[in-house]
Design an enzyme around this catalytic site. Structure first.
Site, PDB file in Angstrom:
ATOM      1  N   SER A   1      82.997  61.792  41.839  1.00 38.26           N
ATOM      2  CA  SER A   1      81.518  61.680  42.410  1.00 38.26           C
ATOM      3  C   SER A   1      80.966  60.404  42.343  1.00 38.26           C
ATOM      4  O   SER A   1      80.178  60.080  43.318  1.00 38.26           O
ATOM      5  CB  SER A   1      80.391  62.717  42.097  1.00 38.26           C
ATOM      6  OG  SER A   1      80.151  62.585  40.713  1.00 38.26           O
TER       7      SER A   1
ATOM      8  N   LYS B   1      74.028  54.705  39.520  1.00 37.99           N
ATOM      9  CA  LYS B   1      74.432  55.783  40.475  1.00 37.99           C
ATOM     10  C   LYS B   1      72.931  56.791  40.813  1.00 37.99           C
ATOM     11  O   LYS B   1      72.261  56.793  39.662  1.00 37.99           O
ATOM     12  CB  LYS B   1      75.378  56.897  39.716  1.00 37.99           C
ATOM     13  CG  LYS B   1      75.647  57.994  40.371  1.00 37.99           C
ATOM     14  CD  LYS B   1      76.907  58.895  39.578  1.00 37.99           C
ATOM     15  CE  LYS B   1      77.449  59.883  40.343  1.00 37.99           C
ATOM     16  NZ  LYS B   1      78.433  60.519  39.746  1.00 37.99           N
TER      17      LYS B   1
ATOM     18  N   SER C   1      84.504  62.108  37.352  1.00 35.85           N
ATOM     19  CA  SER C   1      83.633  61.572  38.325  1.00 35.85           C
ATOM     20  C   SER C   1      83.522  60.147  38.053  1.00 35.85           C
ATOM     21  O   SER C   1      83.004  59.352  38.890  1.00 35.85           O
ATOM     22  CB  SER C   1      82.386  62.070  38.742  1.00 35.85           C
ATOM     23  OG  SER C   1      82.589  63.483  39.192  1.00 35.85           O
TER      24      SER C   1
END
Lengths: 97, 483
Positions: free
Chosen positions: B149, B74, B173
């Protein structure tokens, strides 16, 4: 606790200054509405009995960790590599005095 | 070359090289990622890193547990020399001078950094529509969000553009996008994984964790990244168990707690069906169920958004345009104007909204009613969970009230978006481990997972139940059309 009134524009402007965020009039208005709605929803937490309860900050128990206060070297060039503007080993900013 | 075991066995048997494994995934990214926009950047050194693993194999030296495994990271974790943007305009050109501890440990285990995946800006969002680089599409249906997210990591896994990925989870997330994309994802106990080098959102809530296509792969990656870190004073001294090798083969004696407050929320019919299917399957495999009561969960979203945004307002104060990041072209009238312009011009709308909410909640006259009060309720909520775990081993619940929603459907109503997080925020507030396990699909063919939570540091119980669900439903084996 009294029901939250809609956040005043003055409050929103004050908060934007505290946050160092330049917001347009449109943005200020939108945030005023959105945050008023959000805070109105969050008002409910006032009804929880929290008498004598210490706020929880770190959710798992951890021990205080100390280390010697010794400077560790780091490459100045590496640190300056992302600087928008630099002068030697200094970060350059617009004149502020 | 789809799982860690397959890659490891294949490399040892010389069925393929590490370079070939990495090339396989690089080619898939090139071919398919324009459809879903899950990667922000691909690592130009990925093949070199893989070649180093091949050299280690050739020399006969010991291979790490993740040797040759390409990992999608990420874009919230710092990777030295490789752009790390938090999917924000304010860091669009930032190149970190160091690796996050998670990345250091992945490399030490022999993994290859494949690239950086998209996220909601600064991890603030539940749909990956808030990325400066454009929304990520759900590979199961491109009109739908992948969740957020960690939407990029979840979507990349679902589309088989990487075998494993790293996400972060502050209020859900990792778990929610894992559920929306039909993959596995675990947020470990707070303190399991070092936060050093992870761009901070909320320091008392953030945790990085693995996302993968199987329980075992999640466990193997977590083993590699977990453990005390001298650069993160909130990281735990707890030893890291050999989770993957200790997964129980049956569930006799395992007590599944079902929170009555969660099950009385309005939930989509498909989500209810999938959740009930999961419960039935676990009972058939020897587990028992018990109702637990967590009355304070109804305040979780409220206290989460007060605490998380307060911490974020402090953590994001460093983005001032002085030492790194975006700087406005306009000449500032004052120092304050300098900061306000740099930040106002480069933060996205959701980020600004949250900074404003947090700044307000911490400000004089409001601190006691908002931030302090939220902290008190947080302690009571955590204690409720600890009490519930006296009568059960694992708590099961839905991950979200619905499957993935359409792109654009919720973006204009922040409160509606925040209320998405109803099942996941308690986990972070209490510091508990929580995992999303793919179980079934909606009538529209969108994945639906279930959430498993356990006591602090008891990831093992979660992996045991996850494995049982995996054996039963094999949901992680399905693949979207056209991929």
């Amino acid at each position: 606790m009294a029901k939250t009134e809609k956040l005043s524009l003055e409050t929103v402007q004050k908060v934007s200054h505290l946050a160092r965020l330049k917001l347009s009039d449109a943005e200020l208005g939108a945030i005023q509405n959105q945050l008023s709605a959000v805070l109105e929803n969050f008002e409910q937490i006032a009804s929880v009995n929290t008498e004598g309860v210490r706020p929880l900050v770190t959710p798992t128990e951890i021990a205080q960790v100390l280390r010697p206060d010794v400077v560790e070297a780091f490459d100045a060039e590496k640190i300056l590599a992302n600087a928008p503007e630099k002068s030697g080993h200094l970060f350059k900013v617009p004149p502020v005095v | 070359m789809q799982t860690i075991s397959e890659i490891r066995d294949g490399l040892r048997a010389k069925k393929f090289s590490a370079k070939e494994v990495t090339q396989h995934y690089l080619s898939r990214i090139e071919k398919f990622d324009k459809q879903i926009n899950s990667f922000v950047s691909v690592n130009p050194r990925a093949l070199d890193e893989a070649a180093q693993v091949d050299a280690t194999i050739a020399s006969g030296k010991d291979l790490g547990p993740l040797a040759g495994v390409p990992v999608a990271v990420k874009d919230l974790l710092c990777t030295e020399g490789l752009k790390t943007t938090a999917c924000s305009k304010i860091l669009a050109n930032y190149i970190p001078p160091y690796d996050a501890s998670v990345v250091t440990r992945l490399r030490r285990a022999g993994a290859v950094v494949l690239g950086k995946t998209s996220l909601d800006e600064f991890a603030m969002g539940s749909s990956n529509e808030n990325s400066f680089f454009g929304p990520v599409k759900n590979p199961w249906n491109h009109d739908y969000v992948p969740g957020g997210s960690s939407g990029g990591s979840a979507a990349a896994l679902a589309a088989k553009l990487a075998p494993v990925a790293i996400g972060t989870d502050t209020g859900g997330s990792i778990r929610q996008p894992a559920s929306f994309c039909g993959v596995f994802g675990i947020k470990p106990t707070y303190g399991r994984v070092s936060r050093y080098g992870i761009i901070s959102f909320a320091s008392s809530l953030d945790q990085a964790g693995p996302m993968a296509r199987s329980t075992k792969d999640c466990a193997l990656v977590l083993e590699a990244i977990a453990g005390k870190c001298k650069f993160d004073s909130t990281s735990s001294n707890q030893s890291v168990p050999a989770w993957a090798d200790s997964i129980k083969q049956d569930l006799k004696g395992v007590r599944i707690g079902l929170p009555k407050e969660y099950f009385s929320e309005p939930i989509d019919a498909d989500v209810t069906k999938v959740t009930q299917d999961a419960i039935a399957a676990l009972k058939a495999r020897g587990a028992t169920t018990v109702e637990v009561s967590l009355p304070l969960v109804k305040y979780a979203v409220s206290i989460y958004y007060l605490i998380a945004t307060s911490e974020a307002s402090s953590n994001l104060a460093r983005y001032d345009g002085v030492r790194f990041g975006y700087r406005s072209e306009n000449s500032p009238a004052s120092l304050d104007d300098f900061y306000a312009s740099n930040r106002g011009e480069a933060f996205g709308a959701e980020v600004k909204r949250r900074i404003m909410l947090g700044t307000h909640a911490l400000s004089s006259g409001y601190y006691d009613a908002y931030y302090n009060k939220a902290g008190q309720v947080r302690r009571l909520l955590r204690d409720e969970f600890i009490k519930a775990f006296e009568t059960c081993d694992v708590i099961l619940s839905p991950v979200a009230t619905t499957p993935a929603f359409k792109i654009g459907e919720r973006i204009s109503n922040p409160l509606e978006m925040y209320l998405n997080d109803i099942f996941t925020t308690s986990t972070n507030l209490a510091g508990l481990p929580g995992m999303s396990v793919p179980v079934g699909f909606s009538s529209k063919g969108l994945p639906i997972g279930v959430q498993l939570m356990a006591k602090h540091f008891d990831e093992q119980s979660i992996f045991d139940v996850s494995y049982a669900l995996e054996q039963e439903f094999r949901a992680g084996e399905k693949v979207p059309h056209g991929i």
